[in-house]
Structure formats: structure tokens, C-alpha cells
Design a protein around this motif. Structure first.
Motif, PDB file in Angstrom:
ATOM      1  N   GLU A  22     -20.880 -23.646  11.100  1.00  0.00           N
ATOM      2  CA  GLU A  22     -19.589 -24.273  10.842  1.00  0.00           C
ATOM      3  C   GLU A  22     -19.626 -25.783  11.083  1.00  0.00           C
ATOM      4  O   GLU A  22     -18.909 -26.537  10.433  1.00  0.00           O
ATOM      5  CB  GLU A  22     -18.511 -23.651  11.744  1.00  0.00           C
ATOM      6  CG  GLU A  22     -18.208 -22.190  11.452  1.00  0.00           C
ATOM      7  CD  GLU A  22     -17.550 -22.019  10.089  1.00  0.00           C
ATOM      8  OE1 GLU A  22     -16.683 -22.825   9.737  1.00  0.00           O
ATOM      9  OE2 GLU A  22     -17.947 -21.069   9.378  1.00  0.00           O
ATOM     10  N   PHE A  23     -20.471 -26.214  12.023  1.00  0.00           N
ATOM     11  CA  PHE A  23     -20.537 -27.634  12.395  1.00  0.00           C
ATOM     12  C   PHE A  23     -22.005 -28.058  12.430  1.00  0.00           C
ATOM     13  O   PHE A  23     -22.599 -28.188  13.503  1.00  0.00           O
ATOM     14  CB  PHE A  23     -19.873 -27.847  13.757  1.00  0.00           C
ATOM     15  CG  PHE A  23     -18.478 -27.287  13.855  1.00  0.00           C
ATOM     16  CD1 PHE A  23     -17.399 -27.973  13.326  1.00  0.00           C
ATOM     17  CD2 PHE A  23     -18.250 -26.052  14.465  1.00  0.00           C
ATOM     18  CE1 PHE A  23     -16.120 -27.453  13.398  1.00  0.00           C
ATOM     19  CE2 PHE A  23     -16.970 -25.529  14.548  1.00  0.00           C
ATOM     20  CZ  PHE A  23     -15.898 -26.228  14.011  1.00  0.00           C
ATOM     21  N   ALA A  26     -23.312 -30.932  14.762  1.00  0.00           N
ATOM     22  CA  ALA A  26     -22.923 -30.877  16.176  1.00  0.00           C
ATOM     23  C   ALA A  26     -24.132 -30.919  17.102  1.00  0.00           C
ATOM     24  O   ALA A  26     -25.260 -30.590  16.717  1.00  0.00           O
ATOM     25  CB  ALA A  26     -22.118 -29.614  16.448  1.00  0.00           C
ATOM     26  N   ILE A  49     -18.555 -33.868  16.479  1.00  0.00           N
ATOM     27  CA  ILE A  49     -17.781 -33.139  15.481  1.00  0.00           C
ATOM     28  C   ILE A  49     -16.378 -33.735  15.434  1.00  0.00           C
ATOM     29  O   ILE A  49     -15.946 -34.425  16.348  1.00  0.00           O
ATOM     30  CB  ILE A  49     -17.678 -31.631  15.817  1.00  0.00           C
ATOM     31  CG1 ILE A  49     -17.025 -31.438  17.196  1.00  0.00           C
ATOM     32  CG2 ILE A  49     -19.030 -30.963  15.766  1.00  0.00           C
ATOM     33  CD1 ILE A  49     -16.774 -29.991  17.546  1.00  0.00           C
ATOM     34  N   ILE A  54      -9.829 -28.233  15.783  1.00  0.00           N
ATOM     35  CA  ILE A  54     -11.092 -27.501  15.811  1.00  0.00           C
ATOM     36  C   ILE A  54     -10.843 -26.035  16.177  1.00  0.00           C
ATOM     37  O   ILE A  54      -9.990 -25.726  17.004  1.00  0.00           O
ATOM     38  CB  ILE A  54     -12.081 -28.138  16.813  1.00  0.00           C
ATOM     39  CG1 ILE A  54     -13.420 -27.393  16.772  1.00  0.00           C
ATOM     40  CG2 ILE A  54     -11.523 -28.132  18.218  1.00  0.00           C
ATOM     41  CD1 ILE A  54     -14.485 -28.030  17.633  1.00  0.00           C
TER      42      ILE A  54
END
Length: 215
Positions: A22-23, A26, A49, A54
Motif C-alpha cells: 500500500e505504501f 515507506a 508516507i 492514512i
């Protein structure tokens, strides 16, 4: 004789690697308190991020029962994780052997784990457990327990040290400033928000490990 060892993993075996789906940009860092008992819930920081709104709802992995954002501080998210220890990972290897996890730092490309063991045999048992349970870790550094080397006593991550060094070199800390946060971001290839987070947390750690220790 007590020893310390650093292991790396690159194939996403560690459950928190699911966060990168998803990130992808990061950086994840284990919090200073390192619980290794199955009834305890460890905490991690996620940085670099966009933290506005979030959510970890879409982060799923067989080694995670639940993961959620507890708080956001200085552009970083503080996470609480409930592990599923039926999934074999570094965590189960720690619980089943006599080693202590000192630190863990992860990105999309690699995880780095630092362990302390009371003897060579304890470390060998940990390695054997990982090998027998197909937990892919590579030993990259091994040394006897020793006082912190110069620079390490400040407790900075590599990313924080790099950001603070670049900022200092460019004149970010001069008065008046000779460089902006955007200048530092351009040099590092990251966002200005990420620069701000690294500089703030790095400064806090420097103060905690120098001025506060003198009190």
C-alpha cells in the motif's frame, strides 16, 4: 561471550512487508520497546508516507491478525500490530530461541534485523531454527558485544543521519538558512515532508542521547 549479529531479508518474508503493497516508499522502524512474548503487541513507526487520512485497512498478511494506526507524530505513523504467531517468521524464531531483537528497519527492498545473543550457540540455534522453518535470513555482520562506536551512540537511523548530514552540508541549519527543505529533498530524492520527519526525529534523538544523558 555475548555477541551481536545483523541479518537481512529481501523477499518480503517478514509480515510487516505487507505494508509496502500500500505504501511502497515507506520506511518501517521497530519502536524502542521490543516485546517478544506472544501476549504482547509490538509497535512500529512508518515514515516517508502521506499520513493524511492514512489507513491500514487494506494491509493483509497471514502473519498479522490486526494492524492499525495509533497516532501520527511529526509526519510519521505509529502502528499497533497483533501478530498471528501460527505463521512462521523472524518473530517465532525469536520466541523459540534465546536471542534478543535490538532493532529492525525495513523498506520495500530490504529488511535489516539486529540481534544480541549470550553465546555463539544461542545464535547458532536461532540460525538453525530459521533454516529448518524456511525463514530466509542472511547473516551480514557478526561481532563481539562492545561499547557503542562513535556516531552510533546518538541512536540515529541511517536515513536520519543521511538527512541531517545533507541538510548541514547544504546550510539548512545556518541562520539565515542557505538551503530550504525542498533543496534537501531534491538532494536526497525524497519528499519535503519526509525530510521534515527525518530531521525532527533525528534532532530529538540527538538531544535525548546527548543533552538528556548529561542531566
Amino acid at each position: 561471550m555475548a555477541i551481536e549479529a545483523t541479518f537481512t531479508a529481501t523477499d518480503g518474508e517478514f509480515p510487516l512487508a505487507a505494508v509496502f503493497s500500500e505504501f511502497p516508499a515507506a520506511e518501517i522502524e521497530l519502536d524502542r520497546v521490543v516485546p517478544t512474548d506472544e501476549f504482547l503487541i509490538p509497535y512500529f513507526w512508518v515514515r516517508d508516507i502521506e499520513i493524511e487520512n492514512i489507513s491500514m485497512e487494506n494491509v493483509a498478511h497471514p502473519g498479522i491478525h490486526d494492524i492499525r494506526v495509533v497516532d501520527t507524530v511529526d509526519g510519521a505513523a505509529f502502528l499497533r500490530i497483533d501478530w498471528d504467531l501460527a505463521y512462521e517468521s523472524v518473530l517465532t524464531a525469536i520466541i523459540e530461541t534465546n536471542v534478543t531483537l535490538i532493532s529492525a528497519l525495513g523498506s520495500q527492498t530490504q529488511w535489516s534485523f539486529e540481534f544480541r545473543a549470550e553465546s555463539q550457540q544461542d545464535l547458532a540455534d536461532f540460525q538453525s531454527y530459521c533454516r529448518d522453518h524456511d525463514i530466509p535470513l542472511e547473516l551480514t555482520k557478526l561481532h563481539a558485544l562492545s561499547p557503542l562506536a562513535s556516531g552510533q551512540e546518538y541512536d540515529l537511523t541511517d536515513a536520519q543521519r543521511e538527512a541531517m548530514t545533507v541538510a548541514y552540508t547544504l546550510g539548512y541549519f545556518e541562520s539565515p538558512r542557505e538551503a530550504t527543505r525542498q533543496d534537501v529533498a531534491n538532494e536526497l530524492g525524497i519528499s519535503p515532508q519526509a525530510v521534515g520527519s527525518r530531521l525532527q526525529r533525528g534532532t530529538r534523538r540527538l538531544i535525548a542521547s546527548t543533552l538528556m544523558r548529561l542531566k
